[in-house]
Write a protein that holds these residues in place. Structure first.
Motif, PDB file in Angstrom:
ATOM      1  N   ILE A   1     -24.535  -2.205  -2.783  1.00 47.63           N
ATOM      2  CA  ILE A   1     -23.364  -1.932  -3.621  1.00 47.63           C
ATOM      3  C   ILE A   1     -22.726  -3.235  -4.072  1.00 47.63           C
ATOM      4  O   ILE A   1     -22.377  -3.402  -5.243  1.00 47.63           O
ATOM      5  N   ASN A   2     -22.634  -4.149  -3.122  1.00 45.73           N
ATOM      6  CA  ASN A   2     -22.103  -5.463  -3.500  1.00 45.73           C
ATOM      7  C   ASN A   2     -22.973  -6.110  -4.562  1.00 45.73           C
ATOM      8  O   ASN A   2     -22.468  -6.760  -5.476  1.00 45.73           O
TER       9      ASN A   2
ATOM     10  N   THR B   1       0.828  -1.205   0.000  1.00 49.36           N
ATOM     11  CA  THR B   1       0.000   0.000   0.000  1.00 49.36           C
ATOM     12  C   THR B   1       0.869   1.264   0.000  1.00 49.36           C
ATOM     13  O   THR B   1       0.725   2.094  -0.911  1.00 49.36           O
TER      14      THR B   1
ATOM     15  N   ASP C   1     -14.340  -1.411  -1.043  1.00 53.47           N
ATOM     16  CA  ASP C   1     -14.475  -1.456  -2.495  1.00 53.47           C
ATOM     17  C   ASP C   1     -14.002  -0.150  -3.119  1.00 53.47           C
ATOM     18  O   ASP C   1     -13.366  -0.139  -4.173  1.00 53.47           O
ATOM     19  N   PHE C   2     -14.332   0.935  -2.431  1.00 58.69           N
ATOM     20  CA  PHE C   2     -13.975   2.254  -2.992  1.00 58.69           C
ATOM     21  C   PHE C   2     -12.650   2.755  -2.456  1.00 58.69           C
ATOM     22  O   PHE C   2     -12.294   3.904  -2.667  1.00 58.69           O
TER      23      PHE C   2
ATOM     24  N   LYS D   1     -18.096  -1.537   5.936  1.00 56.98           N
ATOM     25  CA  LYS D   1     -16.685  -1.897   5.752  1.00 56.98           C
ATOM     26  C   LYS D   1     -16.467  -2.424   4.332  1.00 56.98           C
ATOM     27  O   LYS D   1     -15.584  -1.972   3.617  1.00 56.98           O
ATOM     28  N   SER D   2     -17.339  -3.356   3.952  1.00 55.52           N
ATOM     29  CA  SER D   2     -17.215  -3.975   2.639  1.00 55.52           C
ATOM     30  C   SER D   2     -17.282  -2.913   1.536  1.00 55.52           C
ATOM     31  O   SER D   2     -16.445  -2.885   0.625  1.00 55.52           O
ATOM     32  N   ASN D   3     -18.284  -2.031   1.649  1.00 54.75           N
ATOM     33  CA  ASN D   3     -18.463  -1.025   0.609  1.00 54.75           C
ATOM     34  C   ASN D   3     -17.303  -0.038   0.577  1.00 54.75           C
ATOM     35  O   ASN D   3     -16.798   0.303  -0.484  1.00 54.75           O
TER      36      ASN D   3
ATOM     37  N   LYS E   1     -14.053 -11.515  -0.880  1.00 49.79           N
ATOM     38  CA  LYS E   1     -14.365 -10.174  -1.393  1.00 49.79           C
ATOM     39  C   LYS E   1     -13.193  -9.251  -1.073  1.00 49.79           C
ATOM     40  O   LYS E   1     -12.590  -9.396  -0.027  1.00 49.79           O
ATOM     41  N   PRO E   2     -12.853  -8.304  -1.852  1.00 51.08           N
ATOM     42  CA  PRO E   2     -13.516  -7.993  -3.125  1.00 51.08           C
ATOM     43  C   PRO E   2     -13.302  -9.115  -4.140  1.00 51.08           C
ATOM     44  O   PRO E   2     -12.234  -9.720  -4.177  1.00 51.08           O
TER      45      PRO E   2
ATOM     46  N   ALA F   1     -15.855 -11.376   3.133  1.00 48.44           N
ATOM     47  CA  ALA F   1     -14.742 -10.440   3.244  1.00 48.44           C
ATOM     48  C   ALA F   1     -13.687 -10.967   4.216  1.00 48.44           C
ATOM     49  O   ALA F   1     -12.633 -10.377   4.374  1.00 48.44           O
TER      50      ALA F   1
ATOM     51  N   ASN G   1     -26.097  -6.271   0.744  1.00 51.73           N
ATOM     52  CA  ASN G   1     -25.445  -4.988   0.508  1.00 51.73           C
ATOM     53  C   ASN G   1     -25.688  -4.550  -0.937  1.00 51.73           C
ATOM     54  O   ASN G   1     -25.285  -5.226  -1.879  1.00 51.73           O
TER      55      ASN G   1
ATOM     56  N   VAL H   1     -22.072  -4.409  -7.793  1.00 54.77           N
ATOM     57  CA  VAL H   1     -20.747  -4.809  -8.274  1.00 54.77           C
ATOM     58  C   VAL H   1     -20.819  -6.225  -8.837  1.00 54.77           C
ATOM     59  O   VAL H   1     -20.365  -6.499  -9.950  1.00 54.77           O
TER      60      VAL H   1
ATOM     61  N   ASN I   1      -7.693   4.912  -1.410  1.00 55.24           N
ATOM     62  CA  ASN I   1      -6.666   4.140  -2.106  1.00 55.24           C
ATOM     63  C   ASN I   1      -7.084   3.991  -3.569  1.00 55.24           C
ATOM     64  O   ASN I   1      -8.060   3.326  -3.893  1.00 55.24           O
TER      65      ASN I   1
ATOM     66  N   ARG J   1      -9.090  -1.084  -9.330  1.00 54.22           N
ATOM     67  CA  ARG J   1      -9.421  -2.499  -9.304  1.00 54.22           C
ATOM     68  C   ARG J   1     -10.913  -2.694  -9.532  1.00 54.22           C
ATOM     69  O   ARG J   1     -11.345  -3.499 -10.347  1.00 54.22           O
ATOM     70  N   LEU J   2     -11.691  -1.890  -8.768  1.00 54.55           N
ATOM     71  CA  LEU J   2     -13.138  -1.991  -8.890  1.00 54.55           C
ATOM     72  C   LEU J   2     -13.558  -1.706 -10.331  1.00 54.55           C
ATOM     73  O   LEU J   2     -14.371  -2.437 -10.909  1.00 54.55           O
TER      74      LEU J   2
END
Lengths: 936, 119
Positions: free
Chosen positions: A820-821, A427, B68-69, B63-65, A913-914, A892, A818, A824, B7, B13-14
């Motif tokens: 958004i999930n 990172t 992702d971003f 957290k998951s969302n 996930k992702p 996740a 979710n 996606v 990040n 990536r998304l």
């Protein structure tokens, strides 16, 4: 035999006793004989002498009588004168003279008046005297006789008696002599004639009885005894002969019997010895051993078996005890911890295992001991049970397992740590790279640019190193999984070379690549990892080469197999350089972790030294081998082999041919959805087609009605006012036989009965579900517009793919709370060519799965109310016995330790996930393969 | 790392995962804009009721969302809260949710900037 001789013996004894009795009653023949002879002798003697005496007495008495009469007659005459004269004296005298005769007892003279005149002797004895005579005395006086008195004389028999007495003595004496003579003669004769031979006989018989050899009796005489003796001797000889015969027969018999007995005893001894040895052997083995007959009754068991079953090697288990009883006793003895909870069940299980005699099984014995039991069937239907003590093995294996688990856990932890660390390092590293890139974009002076470039290069190197470490840790943890997909070999190899080309050019080294023509175009494999290996070797080669060249050669040892898809072939990759070479003593360290040729190399050339290790592991994972040859100062050759299945690669040329075949076609798109129209139009233009997109069917009909002609019409099924079927009918009605081929686009499941029937009647050139993948769309267009090309150029792989798809569209259910999930996931799936149904809870997922048939369910784990695991369980329960979709967990929680947990709880696969697109498409592919298998 | 609110790698990536269409990414971002405040609202309610289960699920979703971003800080805060809920010990949940709300605001702001810049 013995009893017979015994009874003989008894008979002998009896006869002996009888003989003794006879002897006792009548001592001997002599005695008996005497008993008869002596009275006879005595009697005859008495008779003879009696007769003689009687006769002698009679004559003596007669003489006496005669004498008396004469005397009386004479004396009476004499006395007559005297009396007459009355001479008494004279008379007296005469009488006295008379008495001198010893025979005269008394004499008396009486006168005519019976008066006593004279007397002499014992006249008082007259009355008693036997011989008494009285006579008259007569005087003769002229011719007349006158009685003048009487004379009485008595004679005595005393002299007669004396004579008799004397004679008696003589007779007695004579008789005695006679008797003695007779007896003596009898005895002598008897002894000589009878007694002696009898004695000899007796002796001989006694000899025979006393078992001393028989002796013939030495006796010769012509009488009966002699004949008896001869007969006896003959008989004895015969008997001896007979006995001898008997004895020899007996001996023979006995000899045979003893032989047989000895044989029997020998056999028995051998048997007993063998049995003893067997028992010893069974007893001495450390395993518990027991043999049961076909009725499950114990035949033999050794001490170890008893000890195992009952805890005591000397425990008494009688032969014939049924196994069930032993099992019960074992359970009661508390030998088996498992038996303590449910004894009856345990016993039943033991009996069942015992009878089935299957594969060996392991059992715990009290005291933390373990045994392995194998039951075998014997030929006769019995069972041999062997109980081996595997406590040690079990302990060791438990320890090993613990150690292994611990090591694996440690390794897992290490890998997790490495993964986390590398992630954490990446990172900021990305930040550095990004910033240096940005920095390079700004105005910099030369020095600053140099610094910035150095930063970028350093960061880049660091990133490579971290990737290596991550790969290495994956490989070490065994977590590296290889893909198996059709891989374009030429592309993979050439792109690898291409990436190294820049560096080689920088150093002024020739870089060449030669792929033999017989190498297959494609194989099933992991292109990314193959590329990694090649890059590693090529980079190394370039790194360690200052002058000369680096050459990659790819060849195959099985050229004929390489042409047929499905055949296994073996490829050889060779990277040859003209670099510094590797010292011989360092060669073996080459493929070891963290070891370069030496420390100075690391300093000079950089690198972690992991590249070769990873390459080696990868090659091995792929089933190949890697080797190295090197000459110091001359160069190095790395060579690795790669087995793989020859695969068909979608042929770019055939795709080009397809596009050429349909190029310039006029295509009408009728769809109410603007996006779809745009996507299709764009795509068709890229394929050099002439699309015309219209949003409404009526408008489209107008266009057709106006005389504009199309080579192909693509129509969406679901449209307002008029659906795809109605539109198709309308077009066909208007154009009749001039109507172009039509393709139906639909998002409806082709499995829907009414839709399918309707579609079948319509006879479309092709039917596609939205959104269609490029390949499918192109195939459909070619099939409709240029059927010949499609048939000729259709590649097997496309065929295989369309088989999978056309059998039935892959139905995907995405479950995620979710939004958004959801989006996606939906986008990813659409991009991959699938049209997922999306629901947002476990309950909905169950409903969908029970009402509709899905091929694959992507199931989020973390959901409110009902989590993915519970939902999966319920789906499996609800669909018990039916076809259950392939269920993939989405989570996740990124660690692979979780993976096992999900797989155990009923998931078919696991994605973190992702979502990684490759992993997802691989998982779906697995589901499709399974689906295809189920359908067929 | 206060400078890195978002990040960019994650965003890229998304984008690549969903097929590279920036409009799609925008759509997702809008969705995030809409749904994140709803999640935060749920979290607030759960925090005041001390409903750890509900709090955990919402924290997990956010957290998951946010991951992702690429909203790293926000994701980490949510993850911490999620773990705390799992272990059953959450000290001062309302304050924690407050932190998350602030981090969300920062992240949304940053995302708007990024999306505009990239878009």
């Amino acid at each position: 035999m013995t009893s017979d001789s015994g009874s003989d013996l008894h008979a002998g004894e009896a006869s002996g006793a009888k003989g003794l009795r006879r002897l006792r009653g009548a001592r001997s023949v002599q005695g008996k004989f005497l008993l008869y002879v002596v009275p006879l002798v005595l009697f005859s003697t008495l008779l003879v002498f009696g007769a003689f005496e009687w006769n002698a007495r009679r004559s003596a008495e007669h003489q006496l009588q005669v004498k008396l009469e004469k005397m009386v007659a004479i004396q009476s005459s004499v006395l007559a004168e005297s009396l007459w004269n009355v001479a008494d004296a004279q008379i007296k005298l005469i009488l006295t003279a008379l008495i001198t005769d010893p025979d005269v007892l008394a004499a008396a003279v009486y006168d005519e008046r019976e008066r006593l005149v004279a007397e002499a002797g014992a006249t008082d004895q007259f009355d008693k005297a036997h011989y008494l005579l009285e006579s008259d005395i007569q005087y003769n006086s002229g011719d007349q006789r006158v009685r003048i008195g009487s004379l009485r004389i008595a004679l005595t028999d005393a002299r007669l008696s004396l004579l008799v007495r004397e004679r008696l003595i003589l007779v007695g004496f004579l008789a005695g002599i006679l008797l003695i003579a007779v007896v003596g003669a009898t005895l002598t004769a008897n002894r000589r004639i009878i007694g002696r031979p009898l004695g000899l006989l007796m002796e001989s018989i006694n000899l025979a009885q006393s078992d001393t050899p028989r002796r013939s009796v030495e006796w010769t005489s012509d009488d009966e005894i002699g004949r008896v003796v001869t007969a006896f001797n003959e008989m004895q000889q015969r008997q001896t002969a007979y006995e001898q015969q008997l004895r020899s027969a007996n001996d023979e018999l006995e000899r045979r019997v003893s032989e047989r007995t000895a044989e029997l005893a020998g056999a028995e001894l051998t048997a007993r010895e063998a049995r003893g040895q067997l028992t010893d052997a069974i007893e001495s083995i450390t395993e518990g051993f027991a043999l049961f007959d076909s009725e499950d009754r114990l035949v033999v068991a050794n001490g170890r078996y008893r000890e195992i079953m009952l805890g005591d090697a000397d425990a008494d288990i009688a032969m014939g005890t049924p196994f069930a009883d032993i099992a019960r006793r074992a359970a009661e003895a508390g030998r088996f911890p498992n038996a303590s909870t449910s004894r009856e069940t345990w016993i039943k299980r033991q009996i069942n295992r015992h009878r089935t005699a299957g594969s060996p099984y392991i059992q715990e014995i009290a005291g933390n001991y373990w045994q392995q039991i194998s039951n075998r069937r014997t030929d006769k239907g019995g069972t041999v049970a062997v109980h081996s003590d595997i406590t040690q093995i079990k302990r060791i294996s438990d320890e090993l397992k613990r150690a292994k688990d611990a090591a694996e856990a440690a390794n897992e932890a290490k890998s997790a740590f490495l993964a986390t660390m590398s992630h954490e390092i990446r990172t900021p590293l990305n930040g550095i790279i990004g910033m240096s890139t940005l920095l390079n974009g700004t105005e910099l002076n030369d020095e600053q640019r140099d610094f910035s470039d150095t930063i970028a290069t350093a960061a880049d190197t660091l990133l490579t190193i971290i990737s290596d470490i991550l790969d290495f840790s994956k490989v070490e943890a065994g977590a590296l999984e290889l893909e198996s997909m059709p891989t374009d070999l030429v592309e993979t190899i050439e792109s690898s070379v291409e990436l190294v080309a820049a560096k080689a050019a920088e150093k002024g080294i020739e870089l060449a690549c030669r792929i033999n023509p017989d190498v297959p175009v494609g194989i099933l494999g992991d292109p990314v990892r193959l590329k990694q290996i090649l890059m590693n070797l090529l980079n190394n080669a370039v790194k360690f080469t200052e002058f000369g060249e680096v050459v990659l050669t790819v060849s195959t040892m099985m050229p004929e197999a390489s042409q047929t898809p499905g055949q296994t072939t073996l490829l050889t990759f060779e990277v040859r350089d003209t670099g510094i070479g590797i010292p011989a003593d360092r060669m073996e360290r080459l493929f070891k972790s963290f070891s370069q040729v030496d420390a100075s190399t690391t300093r000079r050339y950089g690198g972690t030294g992991l590249g070769l290790v990873i390459s080696k592991r990868l090659v091995e994972l792929m089933g190949g081998e890697i080797s190295v040859e090197s000459t110091l100062g001359k160069g190095t050759v790395f060579r690795f082999t790669l087995p793989g299945e020859v695969a068909q690669i979608p042929d770019k040329i055939s795709r080009d041919a397809q596009l050429a075949a349909i190029r310039g076609s006029n295509i009408l798109i009728v769809d109410d959805n603007r996006t779809n129209r745009l996507i299709l139009s764009e795509k068709f233009r890229a394929w050099e087609l002439l699309p015309r997109a219209i949003g409404g069917p009526e408008e489209a009909l107008e266009v057709i009605g106006s005389g504009e002609r199309f080579d192909l019409i693509i129509v969406d099924y679901k449209m307002p006012v008029m659906n795809g079927f109605q539109f198709t009918k309308a077009v066909r009605n208007r154009l009749g036989t001039d109507a172009p081929p039509m393709i139906l686009f639909s998002s409806v499941s082709p499995m829907e009965e009414s839709f399918r029937e309707g579609a079948a009647k319509m006879d479309y050139a092709a039917m596609l579900s939205k959104p269609a993948k490029s390949g499918q769309l192109l195939s459909a267009l070619v099939k409709s517009l240029a059927p010949d090309t499609a048939q000729i150029d259709r590649s097997p792989q496309a065929e295989a793919e369309s088989d999978l798809v056309s059998a039935r569209d892959v139905r995907v259910l995405l479950v995620d709370d979710n939004t958004i999930n959801q989006k996606v996931g939906q986008k990813i799936l659409k991009r991959l060519g699938y049209d997922p149904v999306v629901v947002s809870s476990g309950m909905e997922a169950i409903e969908s799965c029970t009402s509709e048939d899905f091929d694959i369910v992507l199931m989020d784990i973390e959901m409110p109310d009902m989590d993915g695991i519970a939902a999966t369980h319920q789906i499996r329960e609800a669909l018990a016995g039916k076809r259950v979709p392939f269920i993939v967990a989405l989570t996740a929680n990124a660690m692979s330790e979780e993976r096992d947990k999900y797989l155990r709880s009923g998931m078919d696969d696991y994605l973190s996930k992702p979502i990684d697109v490759d992993a997802l498409s691989k998982s779906i592919k697995a589901a499709r393969v399974r689906r295809a298998a189920q359908v067929s | 790392m206060s400078t890195e609110i978002i990040n960019r790698d994650a965003i890229h990536r998304l984008l690549s995962v969903i097929g590279g269409d920036k409009e799609d990414l925008l759509e997702l971002l809008n969705e995030f804009e809409e749904s994140a405040p709803l999640l935060v609202g749920k979290m607030k309610a759960a925090a005041t009721e001390a409903n750890l289960d509900s709090l955990r699920i919402s924290a997990h979703s956010l957290k998951s969302n946010s991951r992702d971003f690429g909203a790293v800080t926000l994701a980490d805060l949510c993850e911490n809260l999620e773990h705390a809920c799992k272990s059953g010990e959450v000290s001062n949940p309302v304050e924690k949710v407050g932190e998350i709300v602030r981090a969300l605001d920062v992240a949304r702001e940053a995302l708007r900037g990024i999306s505009l810049h990239d878009g």
